[in-house]
Design a protein around this motif. Structure first.
Motif, PDB file in Angstrom:
ATOM      1  N   THR A  26       0.831  -1.206   0.000  1.00  0.00           N
ATOM      2  CA  THR A  26       0.000   0.000   0.000  1.00  0.00           C
ATOM      3  C   THR A  26       0.869   1.262   0.000  1.00  0.00           C
ATOM      4  OG1 THR A  26      -1.685  -1.201   1.234  1.00  0.00           O
ATOM      5  CG2 THR A  26      -1.868   1.182   1.214  1.00  0.00           C
ATOM      6  N   ALA A  27       1.977   1.207   0.706  1.00  0.00           N
ATOM      7  CA  ALA A  27       2.881   2.356   0.793  1.00  0.00           C
ATOM      8  C   ALA A  27       3.754   2.501  -0.454  1.00  0.00           C
ATOM      9  CB  ALA A  27       3.766   2.222   2.025  1.00  0.00           C
ATOM     10  N   GLY A  28       3.696   1.524  -1.351  1.00  0.00           N
ATOM     11  CA  GLY A  28       4.476   1.603  -2.581  1.00  0.00           C
ATOM     12  C   GLY A  28       5.937   1.216  -2.419  1.00  0.00           C
ATOM     13  N   LYS A  29       6.262   0.532  -1.345  1.00  0.00           N
ATOM     14  CA  LYS A  29       7.661   0.151  -1.098  1.00  0.00           C
ATOM     15  C   LYS A  29       8.013  -1.180  -1.763  1.00  0.00           C
ATOM     16  CE  LYS A  29       8.415   3.748   1.414  1.00  0.00           C
ATOM     17  NZ  LYS A  29       9.200   4.853   0.882  1.00  0.00           N
ATOM     18  N   ILE A  30       7.047  -2.099  -1.861  1.00  0.00           N
ATOM     19  CA  ILE A  30       7.223  -3.365  -2.567  1.00  0.00           C
ATOM     20  C   ILE A  30       5.976  -3.599  -3.416  1.00  0.00           C
ATOM     21  CG2 ILE A  30       8.763  -4.400  -0.836  1.00  0.00           C
ATOM     22  CD1 ILE A  30       6.374  -6.059   0.173  1.00  0.00           C
ATOM     23  N   THR A  31       6.095  -4.497  -4.384  1.00  0.00           N
ATOM     24  CA  THR A  31       4.947  -4.801  -5.238  1.00  0.00           C
ATOM     25  C   THR A  31       4.115  -5.920  -4.627  1.00  0.00           C
ATOM     26  OG1 THR A  31       6.088  -6.503  -6.516  1.00  0.00           O
ATOM     27  CG2 THR A  31       6.335  -4.216  -7.274  1.00  0.00           C
ATOM     28  N   ALA A  32       2.919  -6.096  -5.155  1.00  0.00           N
ATOM     29  CA  ALA A  32       2.052  -7.183  -4.694  1.00  0.00           C
ATOM     30  C   ALA A  32       2.704  -8.535  -4.988  1.00  0.00           C
ATOM     31  CB  ALA A  32       0.684  -7.086  -5.354  1.00  0.00           C
ATOM     32  N   VAL A  33       3.403  -8.625  -6.098  1.00  0.00           N
ATOM     33  CA  VAL A  33       4.102  -9.868  -6.450  1.00  0.00           C
ATOM     34  C   VAL A  33       5.203 -10.155  -5.440  1.00  0.00           C
ATOM     35  CG1 VAL A  33       5.570 -10.977  -8.194  1.00  0.00           C
ATOM     36  CG2 VAL A  33       3.552  -9.676  -8.905  1.00  0.00           C
ATOM     37  N   GLN A  34       5.948  -9.130  -5.057  1.00  0.00           N
ATOM     38  CA  GLN A  34       7.002  -9.310  -4.051  1.00  0.00           C
ATOM     39  C   GLN A  34       6.405  -9.718  -2.708  1.00  0.00           C
ATOM     40  OE1 GLN A  34       8.786  -5.416  -4.567  1.00  0.00           O
ATOM     41  NE2 GLN A  34      10.683  -6.359  -5.309  1.00  0.00           N
ATOM     42  N   ALA A  35       5.284  -9.118  -2.329  1.00  0.00           N
ATOM     43  CA  ALA A  35       4.637  -9.477  -1.065  1.00  0.00           C
ATOM     44  C   ALA A  35       4.205 -10.933  -1.090  1.00  0.00           C
ATOM     45  CB  ALA A  35       3.442  -8.567  -0.810  1.00  0.00           C
ATOM     46  N   ALA A  36       3.627 -11.373  -2.203  1.00  0.00           N
ATOM     47  CA  ALA A  36       3.210 -12.768  -2.324  1.00  0.00           C
ATOM     48  C   ALA A  36       4.411 -13.701  -2.220  1.00  0.00           C
ATOM     49  CB  ALA A  36       2.477 -12.973  -3.645  1.00  0.00           C
ATOM     50  N   GLU A  37       5.520 -13.294  -2.813  1.00  0.00           N
ATOM     51  CA  GLU A  37       6.758 -14.089  -2.739  1.00  0.00           C
ATOM     52  C   GLU A  37       7.221 -14.197  -1.287  1.00  0.00           C
ATOM     53  OE1 GLU A  37      10.666 -13.008  -4.805  1.00  0.00           O
ATOM     54  OE2 GLU A  37       9.234 -13.230  -6.455  1.00  0.00           O
ATOM     55  N   ILE A  38       7.225 -13.110  -0.582  1.00  0.00           N
ATOM     56  CA  ILE A  38       7.644 -13.093   0.825  1.00  0.00           C
ATOM     57  C   ILE A  38       6.738 -14.004   1.660  1.00  0.00           C
ATOM     58  CG2 ILE A  38       7.772 -11.659   2.908  1.00  0.00           C
ATOM     59  CD1 ILE A  38       8.645  -9.338   1.009  1.00  0.00           C
ATOM     60  N   LEU A  39       5.441 -13.922   1.390  1.00  0.00           N
ATOM     61  CA  LEU A  39       4.470 -14.665   2.186  1.00  0.00           C
ATOM     62  C   LEU A  39       4.280 -16.098   1.719  1.00  0.00           C
ATOM     63  CD1 LEU A  39       1.807 -11.821   2.440  1.00  0.00           C
ATOM     64  CD2 LEU A  39       3.479 -12.501   4.182  1.00  0.00           C
ATOM     65  N   GLY A  40       4.893 -16.455   0.599  1.00  0.00           N
ATOM     66  CA  GLY A  40       4.766 -17.812   0.080  1.00  0.00           C
ATOM     67  C   GLY A  40       3.391 -18.072  -0.502  1.00  0.00           C
ATOM     68  N   GLU A  41       2.779 -17.032  -1.059  1.00  0.00           N
ATOM     69  CA  GLU A  41       1.445 -17.151  -1.644  1.00  0.00           C
ATOM     70  C   GLU A  41       1.540 -17.072  -3.160  1.00  0.00           C
ATOM     71  OE1 GLU A  41      -0.474 -13.746   0.019  1.00  0.00           O
ATOM     72  OE2 GLU A  41      -0.857 -14.714   1.932  1.00  0.00           O
ATOM     73  N   SER A  42       0.481 -17.465  -3.820  1.00  0.00           N
ATOM     74  CA  SER A  42       0.400 -17.313  -5.260  1.00  0.00           C
ATOM     75  C   SER A  42       0.118 -15.861  -5.570  1.00  0.00           C
ATOM     76  CB  SER A  42      -0.723 -18.199  -5.809  1.00  0.00           C
ATOM     77  OG  SER A  42      -0.905 -17.950  -7.177  1.00  0.00           O
TER      78      SER A  42
END
Length: 44
Positions: A26-42
């Motif tokens: 939301t803050a624009g620091k990482i992308t949604a794809v990067q967040a999913a990668e971090i969280l181990g989600e699709s």
């Protein structure tokens, strides 16, 4: 600053929750794809 590496490190260490990781998207620091990668989600 490498926000992805920082957030991933803190999440892996147990210092951030999944909800907190998503705040960085939301803050624009990482992308949604990067967040999913971090969280181990699709990213789909």
């Amino acid at each position: 600053m490498d926000w992805y590496a920082l957030v991933k490190h803190h999440y892996d260490a147990g210092w951030y929750t999944a909800e907190q990781v998503r705040v960085f998207v939301t803050a624009g620091k990482i992308t949604a794809v990067q967040a999913a990668e971090i969280l181990g989600e699709s990213a789909e």
